[in-house]
Design an enzyme around this catalytic site. Structure first.
Site, short mmCIF file in Angstrom:
data_model
loop_
_atom_site.label_atom_id
_atom_site.label_comp_id
_atom_site.label_asym_id
_atom_site.label_seq_id
_atom_site.Cartn_x
_atom_site.Cartn_y
_atom_site.Cartn_z
N PRO A 85 1.00 -1.05 -0.40
CG PRO A 85 0.57 -1.09 2.23
CD PRO A 85 0.79 -1.66 1.26
CB ALA A 93 -0.37 7.55 0.86
CD GLN A 96 -3.02 0.40 5.56
OE1 GLN A 96 -2.32 1.56 4.76
NE2 GLN A 96 -1.59 -0.51 5.19
CB CYS A 105 0.79 5.70 9.09
SG CYS A 105 1.58 7.76 7.83
NE ARG A 142 10.86 2.61 -0.66
CZ ARG A 142 11.79 3.01 0.16
NH1 ARG A 142 12.31 3.60 0.56
NH2 ARG A 142 12.45 1.42 0.91
C1 LIG Z 1 5.36 6.84 -1.08
C2 LIG Z 1 4.68 5.87 0.06
C3 LIG Z 1 4.11 5.81 0.48
C4 LIG Z 1 3.53 5.33 1.23
N1 LIG Z 1 1.72 4.48 2.13
C5 LIG Z 1 1.73 3.36 2.63
C6 LIG Z 1 0.28 3.30 2.87
O1 LIG Z 1 -0.42 4.00 2.49
N2 LIG Z 1 0.37 2.35 3.45
C7 LIG Z 1 1.20 1.45 4.68
O2 LIG Z 1 0.85 1.07 5.33
N3 LIG Z 1 2.11 1.94 4.12
C8 LIG Z 1 3.09 2.93 3.16
N4 LIG Z 1 3.92 2.86 2.92
C9 LIG Z 1 5.12 2.26 3.82
C10 LIG Z 1 4.91 1.52 1.84
O3 LIG Z 1 3.46 -0.31 1.93
C11 LIG Z 1 6.24 -0.24 2.51
O4 LIG Z 1 6.25 -0.72 3.29
C12 LIG Z 1 7.64 0.45 2.83
O5 LIG Z 1 7.43 1.58 1.35
C13 LIG Z 1 9.13 0.04 2.22
O6 LIG Z 1 8.36 -0.98 1.56
P1 LIG Z 1 9.44 -1.06 0.31
O7 LIG Z 1 10.83 -0.42 0.36
O8 LIG Z 1 9.29 -2.11 -1.37
O9 LIG Z 1 9.85 0.26 -0.50
C14 LIG Z 1 3.96 3.69 1.51
C15 LIG Z 1 5.86 3.86 1.46
C16 LIG Z 1 5.76 4.79 0.27
C17 LIG Z 1 7.36 5.29 -0.28
#
Ligand SMILES: Cc1cc2nc3c(=O)[nH]c(=O)nc-3n(C[C@H](O)[C@H](O)[C@H](O)COP(=O)(O)O)c2cc1C
Length: 352
Positions: free
Chosen positions: A24, A26, A78, A108, A233
């Protein structure tokens, strides 16, 4: 030996066809992103966090996040908030909207959210966190899952204390992003904590953080025994990374493929958000799709400055004329994306 990621597993009675979950995010995880994720191998997709207060007050923009397309399933929606009864009521709406799983945000780190007692702050208030999970589990027949960080402060191990309590309270799965809230996105995700959490509970754990390649996904699954990996990401403007992680099939996409996916994404997002909101929303995606050495840098700048999405599309096709044929094929292969519409007395489905 490589682990096979195309094996199914379950959260409660929801069957998930692959070991890859789309994170997820945002401002990113719109329906178009989630549907694309499913096409490229994600077994489970998740909406961005949706405000319970927004649902409670029937905020039109918030309710727009509850749009579910038929080809997204299985899908988690979520929610975030701090009041158990408001969260339970929001969960009922999420269930009515057609989600398969209600996911709760205890991760968050953003001030706007934590100052209301929601998101990662709940890791410091495990009693309330448990009451939230209990209230939701009682309110809806769907599995309730939680996504959390390691804790608030650097080095915190709060997730190992809170996680098992959340399971006792009714959580059917936990996703751990093992960074502290303070870290935001700096440093590295410490998946040794994920391995410890797997040992402590008997529900499936999803590992989130810094998984951008098949090699990394394999290493995290092997060292943690998590049920699945989550990619965030790494999938922005790059669904091909998902295919590589699941199927080991990777070749850099051609320019035509990149443009075709981007144009499809633009069109779907316009349908979802309306032209005006989509125009601003999409700008960050241009760099994500066209970067990675796929197109020269000034091209992205040029697109960002164009005023209408029609102009963007025309410019993209001019840069890769063959993309029109790839797009036609993509559209032919798309499942019929019928939507499940909530019966609400307002027009939340027109975008805008
Ligand atoms: C732009 C952005 C928005 C995010 N929004 C949420 C969110 O709405 N809910 C959530 O649980 N995690 C959110 N995350 C965290 C991601 O779900 C994830 O746990 C985190 O980016 C680590 O994973 P990655 O290294 O694959 O990006 C967000 C991350 C990013 C970069």
């Amino acid at each position: 030996m490589e682990l096979e990621l195309r094996t199914s597993w379950s959260i409660g009675d929801v069957e998930i066809p692959t070991r890859l979950v789309l994170a997820p995010m945002a401002g990113v995880s719109v329906q178009a992103f989630r549907r694309q994720g499913r096409r490229y191998g994600a077994g489970l997709v998740c909406s961005e966090m949706v405000s319970c207060a927004g649902i409670e007050h029937r905020n039109e923009k918030t309710l727009g996040y509850l749009r579910v397309a038929s080809d997204e399933h299985p899908l988690a929606i979520q929610i975030f908030g701090s009041d158990p009864s408001v969260m339970a009521e929001a969960a009922r709406m999420v269930a009515a909207a057609g989600a398969d799983i209600v996911d709760v945000n205890f991760g968050c780190p953003v001030k706007k959210v934590t100052k209301t007692g929601a998101g990662a702050t709940l890791l410091d208030d495990p009693d309330r966190a448990c009451r939230i999970v209990e209230a939701i589990a009682e309110a809806v027949p769907l599995p309730v899952t939680v996504k959390m960080r390691r804790g608030l402060e650097n080095g915190s191990r709060a997730c190992l204390d809170v996680g098992p309590r959340l399971v006792e309270a009714g959580a059917a799965s936990l996703t751990l992003h093992p960074r502290s809230a303070k870290q935001m996105y700096t440093g590295e995700a410490d998946h040794s904590l994920t391995a410890e959490l797997v040992e402590l509970v008997d529900v499936p754990i999803i590992a989130s953080g810094d998984i951008t390649s098949r090699a990394r996904a394999q290493a995290v699954l092997a060292t943690t025994s998590a049920a699945a990996v989550m990619v965030g990401r790494g999938a922005q403007g790059n669904p091909w990374a998902l295919r590589e992680i699941v199927d080991a099939e990777y070749s850099d996409p051609s320019r035509e493929e990149v443009v075709a996916e981007l144009v499809l994404f633009i069109r779907e997002t316009v349908r979802e958000l309306g032209e005006r909101r989509a125009t601003g929303f999409l700008k960050k995606f241009y760099g994500w799709y066209l970067g990675r050495g796929r197109f020269p840098r000034p091209f992205k700048q040029e697109l960002v400055q164009l005023e209408t999405l029609d102009e963007v599309e025309t410019r993209l096709f001019a840069a890769a004329p063959g993309a029109r044929f790839v797009l036609e094929r993509l559209q032919d292969e798309l499942p019929d994306g019928e939507e499940f519409l909530l019966d609400l007395p307002i027009s939340i489905y027109g975008g805008g």
